[in-house]
Design an enzyme around this catalytic site. Structure first.
Site, short mmCIF file in Angstrom:
data_model
loop_
_atom_site.label_atom_id
_atom_site.label_comp_id
_atom_site.label_asym_id
_atom_site.label_seq_id
_atom_site.Cartn_x
_atom_site.Cartn_y
_atom_site.Cartn_z
N LYS A 91 0.81 -1.21 0.00
CA LYS A 91 0.00 0.00 0.00
C LYS A 91 0.86 1.28 0.00
CE LYS A 91 -4.20 -2.06 1.77
NZ LYS A 91 -3.77 -3.47 1.96
C1 LIG Z 1 -4.42 -4.51 1.50
C2 LIG Z 1 -3.73 -5.80 1.37
C3 LIG Z 1 -4.21 -6.81 0.53
C4 LIG Z 1 -5.49 -6.64 -0.26
O1 LIG Z 1 -5.37 -5.67 -1.26
P1 LIG Z 1 -6.68 -5.05 -1.94
O2 LIG Z 1 -6.19 -4.00 -2.83
O3 LIG Z 1 -7.52 -4.54 -0.83
O4 LIG Z 1 -7.35 -6.19 -2.66
C5 LIG Z 1 -3.49 -7.98 0.44
N1 LIG Z 1 -2.37 -8.17 1.14
C6 LIG Z 1 -1.88 -7.24 1.97
C7 LIG Z 1 -0.66 -7.53 2.75
C8 LIG Z 1 -2.54 -6.03 2.11
O5 LIG Z 1 -2.04 -5.10 2.94
#
Ligand SMILES: *Cc1c(COP(=O)(O)O)cnc(C)c1O
Length: 470
Positions: free
Chosen positions: A114
């Site tokens: 993210k």
């Molecule tokens: C947020 C997250 C996801 C999921 O991603 P999305 O974009 O919400 O589908 C998967 N793995 C990790 C480690 C995350 O932080």
């Protein structure tokens, strides 16, 4: 480029508007009015670009209200080796001699993918708010990774406050410490007595109150923010070029999924002309998306039916960005999407299997996969033993899904969404050893914690925000 809502509103303004407003007034999500595609020749010109240059090329078609020089400067100060600990920003590594690749997205400030979009958001917020002489109060919901990525991205940003909701007692101790150890005037951690979906619903409810939203300058950093989706499309291009395939050859991607933001970005890259074959939507025991791709029924789970798993950032019963995908499946039909979401809102399943839309779903290249705790542990063990590579439980869901759908001669790129250090209990359970932690996070659980606990109640939350902002 103008933006429209997935539920039919047609005048959401340009990039800077949708950046700052989050949900559209009709409750839908912002989408560009069309998705421009690169020709094969144009794609070849992108191949040699550095990460910030590539980010400029991919995002530029969607941003026509920031001057070129400013946008280039924002991107080159976002995607630095100092922040992401690699000159490539998102390095691609091959697992042994296999056709499996790991796309490293987790070397940024909070150790999860993210950061890639959120660091951009921090910079572009600061720029845009400065241009308009405005302030913004970000209201977000996190099951762990969004919160820390957002807070690290907004640290020290004078024009931004962060109110971050998280499910009380449901994050890993490390994730909790990453957020709650921050002692900054512009960062407010709020632990909600509920699960992640409750937090997400609270954010939506606050946003549905147009007056409150306006009075308190409420904005979003959740994965519904278009800027995040768009910024995530960039690393699909980067990974594709790093594979060094001949022009036009396909690559498949496997994506650990929760709110559907990451995999949707892959779909966006595909629509923009990148030769993406299959996109595997990897889920854990919370398998709403797997069910959809297997049966054509999209049946969201109420918060009480969301189970807590060892890949907690994927513990989601209702994937916000999925609305964007179905909107595109209809060919941009806001009326159809609106009527589907009325069903979703009423807790009824949307059934596509016998409709023409189902053919479009099949043609889109997206497929679902589901894995369990035992499979996750097994995958962590196997990948460690076979390739000497330690992966986190979310990445393990993705790698297993990637293995299941591998095709001869087509590389499968598995997205690494977090470093194993973030989820050390599960790593410990799988391998009976600790995951290495970057030095800056050693002992972080012992730091004093800064947070408040609130009930799952929108009025209480609004009152709290109003009082904080005076
Ligand atoms: C947020 C997250 C996801 C999921 O991603 P999305 O974009 O919400 O589908 C998967 N793995 C990790 C480690 C995350 O932080």
């Amino acid at each position: 480029m103008k933006y429209v809502s997935t539920r039919g509103a047609s005048n959401l303004g340009h990039f800077s508007e949708v950046l700052l407003t989050g949900l559209a007034p009709d409750g839908g999500l912002a989408m560009p009015e069309r998705i421009p595609a690169f020709s094969p020749a144009e794609l070849e010109e992108l191949r040699p670009l550095s990460y910030p240059e590539l980010a400029y090329a991919v995002m530029r078609p969607f941003i026509d209200d920031i001057p070129e020089a400013d946008l280039r400067r924002i991107l080159s100060s976002t995607y630095t080796e100092a922040a992401f600990h690699s000159p490539e920003i998102t390095p691609l590594t091959r697992l042994g001699n296999s056709e499996l690749y790991v796309l490293e997205l987790s070397n940024g400030p909070s150790l999860a993918f993210k950061d890639i979009a959120m660091q951009f958001l921090g910079q572009v917020f600061e720029y845009t708010l400065g241009q308009r002489d405005q302030h913004l109060n970000i209201l977000g919901a996190t099951s762990g990774d969004t919160g820390s990525a957002a807070e690290y991205a907004m640290l020290g940003k004078a024009r931004v406050n962060v109110f971050m909701l998280s499910p009380h007692g449901r994050m890993s101790p490390f994730q909790q410490a990453q957020m709650f150890s921050l002692n900054e005037p512009n960062i407010v951690n709020i632990a909600i007595e509920g699960v992640f979906d409750d937090c997400q619903d609270l954010v939506k409810e606050v946003n549905a109150d147009a007056q409150f939203k306006h009075n308190y300058h409420i904005g979003a950093v959740n994965s519904i923010n278009w800027a995040r989706v768009m910024a995530q499309a960039v690393y699909y291009f980067k990974a594709y070029f790093a594979l060094g395939l001949p022009a036009g050859a396909l690559a498949d991607f496997s994506v650990p999924s929760g709110n559907f933001g990451n995999v949707f970005a892959g779909y966006l890259a595909k629509l923009m002309g990148l030769p993406v074959g299959k996109l595997i939507v990897a889920s854990n025991e919370n398998d709403v998306l797997h069910e959809f791709f297997a049966t054509g029924n999209y049946h969201v789970r109420p918060a009480a039916q969301v189970t807590q798993t060892s890949s907690p950032s994927m513990d989601i019963g209702k994937a916000s960005n999925f609305e964007r995908y179905l909107y595109l499946i209809t060919g941009g039909d806001g009326t159809q999407t609106l009527s589907w979401w009325a069903e979703v809102g009423a807790g009824r399943p949307v059934k596509l299997a016998s409709s023409a839309h189902w053919d479009s779903v099949k043609a889109s290249g997206l497929l679902g996969s589901r894995s369990t705790h035992a499979e996750r542990l097994d995958t962590i063990r196997r990948i460690d033993a076979q390739f000497g590579r330690l992966i986190d439980p979310h990445t393990a869901d993705g790698v297993l899904a990637g293995e299941r759908f591998q095709r001869p001669g087509v590389p499968m790129v598995c997205l690494e969404t977090a470093l194993p250090a973030k989820f050390e209990e599960t790593v410990q359970e799988a391998l009976h050893r600790r995951a290495e932690r970057p030095a800056r996070f050693v002992g972080i659980e012992q730091a004093p914690k800064h947070f408040v606990v609130l009930p799952n109640d929108v009025q209480t939350l609004k009152g709290f925000i109003a009082q904080k902002l005076g």
